[in-house]
Design a protein around this motif. Sequence first.
Motif, PDB file in Angstrom:
ATOM      1  N   GLN A 186       0.834  -1.203   0.000  1.00  0.00           N
ATOM      2  CA  GLN A 186       0.000   0.000   0.000  1.00  0.00           C
ATOM      3  C   GLN A 186       0.875   1.262   0.000  1.00  0.00           C
ATOM      4  O   GLN A 186       0.644   2.190  -0.778  1.00  0.00           O
ATOM      5  CB  GLN A 186      -0.918  -0.003   1.223  1.00  0.00           C
ATOM      6  CG  GLN A 186      -1.874   1.206   1.247  1.00  0.00           C
ATOM      7  CD  GLN A 186      -2.770   1.174   2.461  1.00  0.00           C
ATOM      8  OE1 GLN A 186      -2.661   0.273   3.308  1.00  0.00           O
ATOM      9  NE2 GLN A 186      -3.681   2.118   2.542  1.00  0.00           N
ATOM     10  N   SER A 187       1.901   1.257   0.890  1.00  0.00           N
ATOM     11  CA  SER A 187       2.808   2.417   0.923  1.00  0.00           C
ATOM     12  C   SER A 187       3.585   2.537  -0.373  1.00  0.00           C
ATOM     13  O   SER A 187       3.843   3.644  -0.868  1.00  0.00           O
ATOM     14  CB  SER A 187       3.768   2.291   2.109  1.00  0.00           C
ATOM     15  OG  SER A 187       3.067   2.258   3.320  1.00  0.00           O
ATOM     16  N   LEU A 188       3.957   1.361  -0.931  1.00  0.00           N
ATOM     17  CA  LEU A 188       4.728   1.395  -2.175  1.00  0.00           C
ATOM     18  C   LEU A 188       3.893   1.948  -3.316  1.00  0.00           C
ATOM     19  O   LEU A 188       4.383   2.696  -4.169  1.00  0.00           O
ATOM     20  CB  LEU A 188       5.217  -0.014  -2.488  1.00  0.00           C
ATOM     21  CG  LEU A 188       6.188  -0.140  -3.670  1.00  0.00           C
ATOM     22  CD1 LEU A 188       7.447   0.664  -3.387  1.00  0.00           C
ATOM     23  CD2 LEU A 188       6.531  -1.607  -3.915  1.00  0.00           C
ATOM     24  N   GLY A 189       2.600   1.610  -3.348  1.00  0.00           N
ATOM     25  CA  GLY A 189       1.740   2.150  -4.397  1.00  0.00           C
ATOM     26  C   GLY A 189       1.619   3.662  -4.298  1.00  0.00           C
ATOM     27  O   GLY A 189       1.699   4.380  -5.310  1.00  0.00           O
ATOM     28  N   GLU A 190       1.407   4.158  -3.068  1.00  0.00           N
ATOM     29  CA  GLU A 190       1.337   5.606  -2.885  1.00  0.00           C
ATOM     30  C   GLU A 190       2.665   6.260  -3.244  1.00  0.00           C
ATOM     31  O   GLU A 190       2.704   7.362  -3.811  1.00  0.00           O
ATOM     32  CB  GLU A 190       0.970   5.908  -1.431  1.00  0.00           C
ATOM     33  CG  GLU A 190      -0.437   5.464  -1.058  1.00  0.00           C
ATOM     34  CD  GLU A 190      -0.734   5.736   0.397  1.00  0.00           C
ATOM     35  OE1 GLU A 190       0.210   6.210   1.103  1.00  0.00           O
ATOM     36  OE2 GLU A 190      -1.870   5.503   0.832  1.00  0.00           O
ATOM     37  N   TYR A 191       3.756   5.577  -2.919  1.00  0.00           N
ATOM     38  CA  TYR A 191       5.081   6.128  -3.202  1.00  0.00           C
ATOM     39  C   TYR A 191       5.293   6.302  -4.704  1.00  0.00           C
ATOM     40  O   TYR A 191       5.705   7.364  -5.191  1.00  0.00           O
ATOM     41  CB  TYR A 191       6.132   5.198  -2.605  1.00  0.00           C
ATOM     42  CG  TYR A 191       7.550   5.601  -2.918  1.00  0.00           C
ATOM     43  CD1 TYR A 191       8.193   6.568  -2.164  1.00  0.00           C
ATOM     44  CD2 TYR A 191       8.242   5.014  -3.979  1.00  0.00           C
ATOM     45  CE1 TYR A 191       9.486   6.931  -2.446  1.00  0.00           C
ATOM     46  CE2 TYR A 191       9.532   5.382  -4.274  1.00  0.00           C
ATOM     47  CZ  TYR A 191      10.155   6.342  -3.501  1.00  0.00           C
ATOM     48  OH  TYR A 191      11.441   6.706  -3.794  1.00  0.00           O
TER      49      TYR A 191
END
Length: 579
Positions: free
Chosen positions: A411-416
């Motif tokens: 999830q964090s990687l997608g936002e990143y």
Amino acid sequence: MKMRRGNQMSIFPKLIMAFLIVLLPLYALSIRMNDQSKELVRKEITQTVKQRMDAFISTLELDFDRVMRLQTEYVNDDDIDILSTRGDLSHIEFTAAVSRLQDRLRLMKNAASFVHDSFVDIGLMDRRISTDTYNEIPAADRAVLNQTANRFESPFIAHQGKLWITLPYPGTLNRTPVFTLGLEISNESLASYLKGFTELQDGGGLLVDESLEWSIQSGEGVPTVMEAVEQKLRSGNFGAAGQEYETIRADGDSYYLFFDKSDKLGLTLSVFVKESKIIGPLKQYNDRVWWLSLFSLIIVVVFSYWIYRLIHRPLAQLVDSFRKLERGHLDAAMQIKGSGEFTYLFERFNKTVYRLKELIDEVYVQQYQAKVAELKQLQSQINPHFLFNCFFNLYRMAKMHEIEQVIRVTQSLGEYFRFITRGSDHIRLEEEVRHAKAYADIQEIRFEDQIRVRFEDIPDRWRNRKIPKLILQPLLENAYQHGLEDRGEPGVIHVGFMDAEQALTIFVEDNGDLTDDQLAKIKGLLERRQSPEENAGLYNVKRRLQLFFGEAGTMEAARGSDGGLRIELLLPADMGGDE
């Protein structure tokens, strides 16, 4: 040969010769005319003043001579004889004699306008009989006025600020006079007459007796001028032979001083006139000089303007264009008007400027395109490197069946990646720090909170400063990978800010184990100009700072306070006002 030598002469001596030929004869003529005029007018005015002074002295001598003759005739007057010798007169006889005597005294008084009063001092009566009074004689007056004066050289006696003409009878020495005929001279009448004579602007007159104990003055003479005249008279150094006037200075002005002495009266007349008054009538001559000077000035202006149009202005325009070109202004092309010797030079200069501008534009476009391509390449080198690390971490967590951590990381990687794939390559500092915090959250999941990242608050005036995207992430990644990843103890990464007036320093510091060789290697890396194979992230950050900020953006490495690596980024303030 003569023609060639003349043509080889520079413009400077030609201009000097032209000005001399035009101006020298005109000014020589004007100076000659002005000098002659000054001498002529000065001579006429000085002669006029001297003639008026002679007339003034002659008038005084005639009037006083008439009065003194009449005074001499009154010595044998019967009434004076009766009053001075007989003491047995009845009241009626005495009154009648006094009345008749006063009538004759009035005649003597009216014989000259300068006589204020005429009187007779009679010793037997101890009384003074004047035109209107009959009173006692003050002892001080009797002692002074009964003196015998030289009636042919200096007939006056100065007493109580006035002049007196006395005739004691008998005038024998060492004998008390029986009576004394006297005349009191009117200071007001003499001053009025002197004022009428010396009715001069910026001048005046001074009349003194031989003893310098009495004087009257008139005119607009300042006190300092009067003092200078009196000092000249007391010294006796005036009236040199053949000298018509003398020059004195008072209060910064020059005065012409004239003297005339009456040998019969013992009076000296001094007249002073300001020098500018004497030369004042020369205004008509000065006007001619001014007109001549104005005409000369017009000639000089026309001649200078012609030279200016012909040579100076084109050269000045050309020099000014060269100076603009030196300062980097490529709009220094010159306007060509008319045709002449400078037209060809102006055309060559304009063509040179146009060609130089074309070459600079070509080089600038090429350099700009190369800089943009290099920036894109550097950013493309960062993103795949980070992507590789993230997928490696996901693989490790999936293998260890850490499903919740996988979900959190993905999830964090997608936002990143949604953030880094946005259009602009330049973002605000606040957005970059927020992105770096997201990256740190991902890494904390990976290292199971064994490595903590502490962020300081951004100074308010620097939050909106535009910077290259992804300059903090490579520094955090380097701290994780090379400083703390293989360290058995808990690690700490400190991200801070130091605000200065014209720059902001961002530092990333860890508490890892850093040897001197490793620090020297990193410093050498940042000093290189070509991209290295190792620590590409640090070098890419340095290059992007230089591409964006130029020489003002710097990156330095040092040992931190906890012994680990400390990287400092120097960001200059936005001089345009948008920080």
